[in-house]
Design a protein around this motif. Structure first.
Motif, PDB file in Angstrom:
ATOM      1  N   SER A 174      -3.246   3.819   8.415  1.00 57.67           N
ATOM      2  CA  SER A 174      -2.456   5.002   8.919  1.00 57.67           C
ATOM      3  C   SER A 174      -0.987   5.135   8.822  1.00 57.67           C
ATOM      4  CB  SER A 174      -1.957   4.633  10.889  1.00 57.67           C
ATOM      5  OG  SER A 174      -1.378   5.745  11.313  1.00 57.67           O
ATOM      6  N   LEU A 175      -0.447   3.108   8.551  1.00 54.16           N
ATOM      7  CA  LEU A 175       1.007   3.321   8.027  1.00 54.16           C
ATOM      8  C   LEU A 175       0.702   3.691   6.608  1.00 54.16           C
ATOM      9  CD1 LEU A 175       1.853   0.132  10.191  1.00 54.16           C
ATOM     10  CD2 LEU A 175       2.875   2.773  10.254  1.00 54.16           C
ATOM     11  N   SER A 176       0.099   3.189   6.189  1.00 58.68           N
ATOM     12  CA  SER A 176      -0.056   3.385   4.179  1.00 58.68           C
ATOM     13  C   SER A 176       0.037   4.985   3.833  1.00 58.68           C
ATOM     14  CB  SER A 176      -1.620   2.822   3.505  1.00 58.68           C
ATOM     15  OG  SER A 176      -1.588   2.928   2.282  1.00 58.68           O
ATOM     16  N   LEU A 177      -1.447   5.739   4.565  1.00 56.78           N
ATOM     17  CA  LEU A 177      -0.922   6.818   4.700  1.00 56.78           C
ATOM     18  C   LEU A 177      -0.222   7.973   5.526  1.00 56.78           C
ATOM     19  CD1 LEU A 177      -2.849   9.600   3.927  1.00 56.78           C
ATOM     20  CD2 LEU A 177      -4.046   9.495   5.991  1.00 56.78           C
ATOM     21  N   GLY A 178       1.175   7.502   5.789  1.00 57.20           N
ATOM     22  CA  GLY A 178       1.827   8.302   6.285  1.00 57.20           C
ATOM     23  C   GLY A 178       3.355   7.911   5.520  1.00 57.20           C
ATOM     24  N   ALA A 179       3.111   6.386   4.871  1.00 51.69           N
ATOM     25  CA  ALA A 179       4.293   6.533   4.374  1.00 51.69           C
ATOM     26  C   ALA A 179       3.700   7.081   2.787  1.00 51.69           C
ATOM     27  CB  ALA A 179       4.350   4.734   3.590  1.00 51.69           C
ATOM     28  N   MET A 180       2.633   7.083   2.162  1.00 52.98           N
ATOM     29  CA  MET A 180       2.535   7.930   0.692  1.00 52.98           C
ATOM     30  C   MET A 180       2.828   9.688   1.273  1.00 52.98           C
ATOM     31  SD  MET A 180      -0.868   6.491  -0.648  1.00 52.98           S
ATOM     32  CE  MET A 180      -1.195   6.318   0.411  1.00 52.98           C
ATOM     33  N   LYS A 181       2.789   9.595   2.544  1.00 44.93           N
ATOM     34  CA  LYS A 181       2.876  11.090   2.856  1.00 44.93           C
ATOM     35  C   LYS A 181       4.530  11.306   2.610  1.00 44.93           C
ATOM     36  CE  LYS A 181       1.998  15.114   5.883  1.00 44.93           C
ATOM     37  NZ  LYS A 181       0.609  14.935   6.826  1.00 44.93           N
ATOM     38  N   ALA A 182       5.095  10.638   3.210  1.00 39.48           N
ATOM     39  CA  ALA A 182       6.848  10.933   3.317  1.00 39.48           C
ATOM     40  C   ALA A 182       7.330  10.891   2.583  1.00 39.48           C
ATOM     41  CB  ALA A 182       7.101   9.597   4.997  1.00 39.48           C
TER      42      ALA A 182
END
Length: 186
Positions: A174-182
């Protein structure tokens, strides 16, 4: 992970990897706390390797009052495992991106100051970031969404969050995906 042999690093099969990047090892970028975090994690995670990108020097703030480089200070103050703590120095862009690509958890510390471009690159690479809870970090990342925020001086808080990320695949993903999106905002 064999691509690190050119950097003098051999990561064993199944090794966990914590990364830290700073142009210069210094107080403004939390280097003393990072070394304390690493020293504590070594005993808790025997399969965790630490890739440190940067060099001794001063980019921001004053140098150490005793003139000793931070790397020497850390080696004399902490019992660091030389087989797991890897000092990579300054890297060219391709090697730097290789480091980020194998990161299982990435530490980023800064005083309330200037956000480093490396933070945005770590986000864009999908790193699972645990960062200091300071204004520049909060401007580009959201706690529990694109990074985990911890008080700059809370070494035990950082240790606990590293363990949490390494042990919780759902949170890590979740953090990985959230970081890429941000990161796409920048």
């Amino acid at each position: 992970r064999s691509e690190f042999q050119s950097l003098g690093v051999e990561l064993p099969e199944g090794a966990e990897v914590l990364t830290y990047v700073s142009r210069c090892f210094e107080e403004y970028r939390g280097f003393p706390q990072v070394m304390d975090i690493i020293a504590k994690l070594q005993s808790l995670r025997p399969n965790l390797h630490f890739l440190l990108v940067g060099t001794d020097g001063t980019a921001y703030g004053p140098p150490r009052s005793d003139g000793k480089p931070w790397s020497e200070w850390s080696k004399s103050n902490f019992d660091l495992d030389p087989h797991r703590v890897h000092w990579l120095g300054s890297l060219q862009e391709d090697d730097y991106h290789k480091v980020l690509s194998v990161s299982d958890v990435h530490l980023y510390l800064t005083i309330p100051f200037i956000l480093s471009w490396s933070f945005l690159e770590a986000m864009a690479s999908g790193c699972k970031i645990i960062a200091s809870k300071t204004q520049p970090v909060a401007e580009v990342s959201e706690h529990n969404i694109s990074a985990l925020h911890v008080d700059f001086y809370d070494v035990d808080g950082f240790v606990n969050q590293v363990l949490r990320v390494l042990d919780d695949k759902k949170l890590s993903d979740s953090l990985s995906l959230g970081a890429m999106k941000a990161a796409q905002n920048y």
